[in-house]
Design an enzyme around this catalytic site. Structure first.
Site, PDB file in Angstrom:
ATOM      1  N   ASP A 107      -4.691  -1.753  -6.778  1.00 29.34           N
ATOM      2  CA  ASP A 107      -4.162  -2.481  -5.621  1.00 29.34           C
ATOM      3  C   ASP A 107      -4.731  -3.903  -5.642  1.00 29.34           C
ATOM      4  OD1 ASP A 107      -2.800  -2.939  -3.294  1.00 29.34           O
ATOM      5  OD2 ASP A 107      -4.219  -1.879  -1.993  1.00 29.34           O
ATOM      6  N   GLU A 108      -4.048  -4.855  -5.032  1.00 23.76           N
ATOM      7  CA  GLU A 108      -4.515  -6.251  -4.966  1.00 23.76           C
ATOM      8  C   GLU A 108      -4.888  -6.764  -6.364  1.00 23.76           C
ATOM      9  OE1 GLU A 108      -4.146  -7.620  -2.133  1.00 23.76           O
ATOM     10  OE2 GLU A 108      -4.858  -6.375  -0.477  1.00 23.76           O
TER      11      GLU A 108
ATOM     12  N   GLN B 143      -1.321 -14.361  -2.483  1.00 23.14           N
ATOM     13  CA  GLN B 143      -2.440 -13.892  -1.676  1.00 23.14           C
ATOM     14  C   GLN B 143      -3.742 -13.868  -2.466  1.00 23.14           C
ATOM     15  OE1 GLN B 143      -1.745 -10.773   1.356  1.00 23.14           O
ATOM     16  NE2 GLN B 143       0.252 -10.536   0.406  1.00 23.14           N
TER      17      GLN B 143
ATOM     18  N   THR C 136       0.836  -1.196   0.000  1.00 20.62           N
ATOM     19  CA  THR C 136       0.000   0.000   0.000  1.00 20.62           C
ATOM     20  C   THR C 136       0.872   1.247   0.000  1.00 20.62           C
ATOM     21  OG1 THR C 136      -1.526  -1.262   1.346  1.00 20.62           O
ATOM     22  CG2 THR C 136      -1.971   1.084   1.106  1.00 20.62           C
TER      23      THR C 136
END
Length: 708
Positions: free
Chosen positions: A213-214, A244, A30
């Site tokens: 993000d992600e 993840q 982040t």
DNA sequence: GAGCGAAACGAGGAT
DNA sequence: CGTTTCGCTC
């Protein structure tokens, strides 16, 4: 972490063009996006309004927004930072009319979709195979996320045929109700940007730098959206970790991250392999587990946070022993509660943990329980409000037409429905013309006329009044508070409080935003209860492994490490699903900074019955010397064994067993799945039908060998 | 049509 | 075990 390491620095200072940051757990993922946004503004002179950052949760978005604003020293950030879904909503509010749909649309949440699908399943013609509403929604969602419409070619089984029928009905119902569902919030913008060059270019001009993000959690629709948004300038900066990826069941396509370099020409890849979060003992344990996966790019995470204490494991007798151990351990070690999290695989596990916390007098917060906005009272009020802006919203109409009871029961409603179907108009139009319908009772007609009048009056007020004032007027006019009071003798005070809390949150919204009802309702559908996590509150946090992603705590307890729970039973036959369970375990373990404690229970109550389990294979996959097994307390006196289940002897149910079902008659077991109390058997009856049953619950008896 | 008790069914994760 | 739906009675 007060300085940036060279890999982070390199990632942040990538200039124009596509960039993939492969970032391990706790490597400052982040922070890289935050610093990158700040760098673009302060070093490259980019106007913040030209920046876009897309996340998966509101929580991640608001954290990012706060940190960038802090970093730039401004109160209000001009960059667009939010979730994919809220960005989709933002696009649709502006441009949905290009797709020939009106701007005052309703956003269906999960519960709305489910209630619609339940009705559609019920209304299926009698020849169709029975399917569950949830399965049907998943089937439909799969196609939508791939930007496809199912066709006859996609039908491979009798179930598929039913699903296809349901898809047609579902599509028509949402379209006619002028509603969009969660998938539509991504799919419609993707279509809009794909089909309308001028719209696409408008957003490309506005957002010169796109961040995701992600990225490992993106589905195909999100990939297409990101592609369209960045196609003009090529400035797509994504951050992710394939280890993840825990949302493939929700449509996430791991290929998006695995194929990034091939998809985006000239892409640069930066790897972040230093972990700043966890002690070495924790990281080694997590790394060892996830390294058993075949499908991964493979990173070598390392940490300089120090060795740390060994990861501890507690073998509990049952879920209560497990929960009591957690509470006892927290108390004995005097852990600061705001730095403690208890992680579990399924929401149902929270109950035992909660009880132990309550008894031990430790304050806690549970995420993912009954959400404020899914309370009956709130849903009722919201349904009224939705009806005011969108009278075509049948889901809401059905919900409130007779709430509070006003004498319009099932029979009247059925008449209205038939009438609407005959004339091909929506339900509300039928209500308007109710005087002409002589088949309805006088009482029903009077009630309906009054209801229409009520909605019209409120809709008129909605134009001038704020949401708060409108809701108060609504509660008065419907007598809703009185209805709540008369409902549940014990609970009504708490229920009234919920209503009051909602009213005051409406007033707050008016003060904050100026009170546009349509936006209020659309925004609410995207609110989730994990948004309001207060990291400083002096309470422990109880949450699922899934909702723990992106968070970190000094002390983590991961409970329920059993075969069938983590890894979850439904994944056991499928190696890809099993790998996702392993990644989930990895995510859970890497939430811990200082200490990680694992626990499993030899026996656990599920569906009201005890069942025994073996320790999770993930415990075996951790290096033997990395785990420190804690001795159990002297076993508590065993309770009397539960009485034997009423069903048949489960050990005798196997392939070929002949059985008799109280309702369906004689049949043969085709195959079984699961075990113990969860043993399921698929049975083919003499009628030719097949059905699956939970052996412990179904009214079955075994037919002895020579019965035919 | 409403209210009540019985039966049935469900829970894997969530924007 | 907890919640929702069914079915009967008034």
């Amino acid at each position: 972490m007060t300085f940036l390491n060279s890999a982070q620095q390199t990632a942040i200072e990538q200039g124009d063009g596509p960039v993939l940051v492969l970032a391990g757990a706790g490597s400052g993922k982040t922070r890289v996006i935050v610093e990158r946004l700040a760098w673009l503004v302060s070093e490259r002179g980019v106007d913040p309004r030209n920046l876009l950052a897309l996340t998966f949760t509101n929580r991640a978005a608001s954290e990012m927004r706060t940190r960038v604003a802090e970093r730039l020293g401004v109160d209000r950030l001009a960059a667009w930072v939010g979730t994919f879904h809220s960005f989709g909503l933002f696009v649709l509010r502006r441009d949905i009319e290009r797709l020939g749909r009106p701007a005052a649309f309703t956003v269906f949440d999960d519960a709305d979709q489910l209630s619609l699908m339940k009705r559609l399943v019920k209304e299926l013609p009698s020849g169709c195979v029975r399917v569950s509403p949830r399965e049907a929604l998943n089937w439909i969602s799969r196609f939508k996320q791939w930007l496809h419409s199912p066709s006859e070619d996609d039908v491979g089984s009798a179930e598929d045929e039913t699903y296809l029928k349901l898809w047609r009905a579902y599509h028509a119902a949402t379209y006619n109700a002028n509603a969009v569902d969660f998938d539509d919030l991504l799919v419609l913008p993707a279509r809009l940007l794909g089909e309308h060059a001028e719209v696409r270019e408008k957003y490309q001009r506005r957002y010169r730098y796109v961040h995701v993000d992600e990225y490992q959690d993106t589905n195909h629709a999100q990939f297409v959206l990101a592609q369209h948004l960045s196609a003009g300038h090529g400035n797509l900066f994504v951050v992710g970790d394939e280890d993840q990826s825990i949302y493939s069941w929700r449509g996430a396509d791991l290929d998006n991250i695995l194929q990034f370099e091939q998809t985006f020409e000239g892409a640069r890849v930066v790897r972040l392999e230093q972990n700043y979060r966890s002690k070495e003992s924790i990281l080694n344990c997590a790394n060892a587990v996830v390294s058993h996966n075949q499908f991964r790019l493979g990173k070598t995470l390392w940490t300089a946070q120090g060795k740390g204490d060994p990861v501890r494991v507690y073998e509990a007798a049952d879920e209560n022993d497990e929960a009591q151990f957690v509470v006892r351990d927290i108390t004995e070690r005097q852990l600061p509660l705001n730095e403690v999290a208890v992680l579990f695989r399924t929401n149902g596990q929270a109950r035992a943990i909660e009880e132990a916390f309550r008894r031990g007098g430790l304050p806690y917060v549970v995420y993912g329980g009954m959400q404020f906005y899914s309370r009956k009272e709130i849903k009722d009020i919201l349904a009224y409000l939705r009806l005011l802006v969108n009278p075509a919203d049948e889901i809401s109409l059905r919900r409130v037409l007779n709430v509070p009871p006003r004498g319009i029961g099932g029979v009247s409603f059925q008449r209205i429905e038939e009438y609407a179907k005959e004339r091909g108009v929506d339900l509300f139009s039928v209500l308007r013309e109710v005087e002409t319908d002589q088949t309805l009772s006088g009482r029903a007609r009077t009630s309906i006329t009054a209801f229409v009048q009520l909605i019209d009056d409120l809709a008129l007020q909605a134009r001038s009044a704020g949401v708060g004032a409108l809701v108060e007027r609504l509660l008065d006019a419907t007598g809703y508070r009185k209805y709540v009071e008369q409902g549940d003798a014990k609970d009504f005070r708490a229920r009234l409080e919920i209503v009051d809390e909602f009213v005051s949150s409406c007033h707050q919204y008016d003060r904050d935003t100026g009170g546009d009802l349509t936006s209020f309702l659309q925004d609410l559908a995207l609110v989730s209860d994990t948004d309001n996590l207060d990291p400083d509150a002096p309470t422990a946090t109880l949450l699922t492994c899934h909702s723990a992603k992106g968070l970190e705590f000094d002390h983590v307890f991961l409970v329920g490490l059993e075969e069938g729970l983590l890894p979850h039973g439904s994944s056991l036959g499928d190696s890809e699903e099993l790998e996702e369970e392993r990644r989930l375990c990895y995510v859970a373990m890497t939430r811990a900074r200082e200490s990680l404690t694992l626990a499993w229970a030899r026996s656990r109550t599920m569906y009201g019955e005890r069942r025994t389990a073996a320790a999770s294979r993930f415990l075996d996959e951790a290096p033997r010397d990395a785990l420190h097994w804690i001795d159990a307390e002297p076993a508590a006196p065993r309770r009397a064994a539960a009485s034997a289940p009423a069903g048949v002897d489960a050990t005798r149910i196997q392939m070929g067993t002949r059985v008799r079902h109280a309702k369906f008659g004689d049949g043969t077991v085709m195959y079984t799945s699961g075990s113990g109390a969860k043993l399921r058997a698929r049975i083919r009856f003499q009628t030719g039908r097949t059905r699956e049953f939970l052996v412990s619950r179904a009214p079955l008896e075994i037919v002895e060998g020579n019965s035919s």
